[in-house]
Scaffold this active site. Structure first.
Site, PDB file in Angstrom:
ATOM      1  N   HIS A 142       1.002  -1.104   0.526  1.00 19.19           N
ATOM      2  CA  HIS A 142       0.171  -0.043  -0.022  1.00 19.19           C
ATOM      3  C   HIS A 142       0.801   1.297   0.195  1.00 19.19           C
ATOM      4  CE1 HIS A 142      -3.997   1.815   1.950  1.00 19.19           C
ATOM      5  NE2 HIS A 142      -3.561   2.047   0.649  1.00 19.19           N
TER       6      HIS A 142
ATOM      7  N   ASP B  65       9.855 -19.779   7.458  1.00 22.92           N
ATOM      8  CA  ASP B  65       9.474 -18.944   7.987  1.00 22.92           C
ATOM      9  C   ASP B  65       7.534 -18.468   8.184  1.00 22.92           C
ATOM     10  OD1 ASP B  65       7.911 -16.299   7.585  1.00 22.92           O
ATOM     11  OD2 ASP B  65       9.736 -15.611   5.388  1.00 22.92           O
TER      12      ASP B  65
ATOM     13  N   ASP C  57       9.203 -11.664   1.402  1.00 24.81           N
ATOM     14  CA  ASP C  57      10.312 -11.468   1.340  1.00 24.81           C
ATOM     15  C   ASP C  57      10.742  -9.936   0.311  1.00 24.81           C
ATOM     16  OD1 ASP C  57      10.837 -14.257   1.903  1.00 24.81           O
ATOM     17  OD2 ASP C  57      10.562 -15.147   0.058  1.00 24.81           O
TER      18      ASP C  57
ATOM     19  N   GLN D 295      11.672  -9.478   5.349  1.00 26.45           N
ATOM     20  CA  GLN D 295      10.868 -10.733   6.718  1.00 26.45           C
ATOM     21  C   GLN D 295      10.560 -11.999   5.867  1.00 26.45           C
ATOM     22  OE1 GLN D 295      11.282  -9.177   9.313  1.00 26.45           O
ATOM     23  NE2 GLN D 295      11.074  -6.800   9.116  1.00 26.45           N
TER      24      GLN D 295
ATOM     25  N   ASP E 216      19.235 -11.321  -2.907  1.00 32.77           N
ATOM     26  CA  ASP E 216      19.686 -10.599  -1.475  1.00 32.77           C
ATOM     27  C   ASP E 216      18.904  -9.392  -1.376  1.00 32.77           C
ATOM     28  OD1 ASP E 216      19.413  -9.368   1.028  1.00 32.77           O
ATOM     29  OD2 ASP E 216      22.551  -9.137   0.342  1.00 32.77           O
TER      30      ASP E 216
END
Length: 315
Positions: A112, A240, A283, A287, A298
């Site tokens: 957003h 994750d 990602d 996070q 990365d």
């Protein structure tokens, strides 16, 4: 005692200490040293930092600063209309400009945050050098559409998520979170609301459905650069804890490529540099705590690379 040897040793030690003090930091660089500061803008149910320790853009501000960038981290309401969030961002830009003498900013918004930075560019274009969005919700999100339509049971999702937003507000010390309204944000993230917003702020829009837009477009006579990026993976790391949720929400899109919350086509705005990174929605901001998929790029290095793109565009 050999006084001469002692003196020589002391001189060498002093010279070495002075050299170390004068030397630049080991990781200091200029790769991300843009002409104008970078502003990172979080997305839906986002934050600037938790307890001043964990950034929404995890390890990304530090990576940019290590390569010479000046970075500001915006703090806007996590669950409000795009216009509401945009006005908060504009006020922060004005405060930073007044405090530090900054003329323009390079805005980067996630989720957003994409439409949010577009609002700022459309409202104070003289203060914006570039607008970049990562998985921006430019055409809305099917997840918001389905929840609002009641085609998926929320099971008290509204109340639970609103309570979670207030908890984030307490952890971040941001009182704006107390006015967070989940359904208001979902409406703003819906496909119909996105279409209305896009009609008001068309600069940088794709020239065809799911296509790319221009690299530069003017707003009130001011030339602004426009870029977008996104991922199209969903479950990327079994360790994750967020992947299971994104795998679930990614199912709302059927066979349409998406990152778990935003479709590939919805993310397009301005020059689409790449729209199929091996990342899901979290990602893209490194996070949760850097738990991206094996072999995926990365994320922190990606932001540095984009800063370098802005640098060579003299932005």
């Amino acid at each position: 005692m050999n006084i001469n040897l002692t003196l020589r040793t002391a001189c060498v030690a002093a010279a070495t200490a002075c050299a170390l003090l004068a030397a630049p930091a080991a990781h200091a660089g200029t790769t991300a040293k843009t002409k104008y500061p970078i502003v990172l803008v979080h997305g839906f149910i986002g934050f600037d930092s938790i307890l001043g320790v964990v950034n929404y853009f995890y390890q990304i501000p530090g990576a940019l600063r290590n390569e010479g960038a000046t970075v500001y981290i915006a703090s806007v309401n996590p669950s409000q209309t795009t216009e509401f969030r945009g006005e908060e961002l504009v006020k922060q830009l004005q405060q930073w400009a007044a405090k530090d003498g900054v003329k323009k900013f390079n805005l980067i918004g996630h989720s957003h945050g994409g439409p949010t930075v577009r609002y700022a560019a459309g409202t104070v274009p003289t203060m914006v050098a570039s607008v970049s969005s990562v998985a921006g919700t430019h055409q809305g999100s099917k997840v918001a559409d389905d929840i609002l339509a009641g085609t998926t049971p929320d099971g008290g999702f509204d109340q639970a998520a609103t309570a979670g937003l207030k908890l984030i507000g307490w952890l971040t010390g941001n009182t704006n979170y107390q006015s967070a309204d989940l359904k208001t944000a979902l409406n703003a993230l819906s496909t119909p609301a996105a279409a209305v917003f896009n009609a008001k702020f068309p600069a940088g829009a794709p020239t065809k459905a799911c296509g790319s837009g221009p690299t530069t477009a003017k707003v009130s006579g001011n030339t602004i650069y426009w870029y977008s990026f996104s991922g199209t993976s969903v479950k990327t790391n079994s360790g994750d804890i967020s992947d299971a949720l994104l795998a679930y929400t990614g199912g709302y899109f059927g066979t349409e490529p998406n990152d778990g919350l935003v479709s590939k086509c919805s993310s397009h705005w301005g020059n689409v540099i790449k729209d199929n990174y091996a990342w899901n929605h979290l990602d893209e901001i490194n996070q949760v705590l850097g738990a991206i998929g094996k072999g995926a790029p990365d994320p922190a290095a990606f932001y540095v690379q984009h800063a370098n793109r802005l640098k060579w565009a003299f932005l």
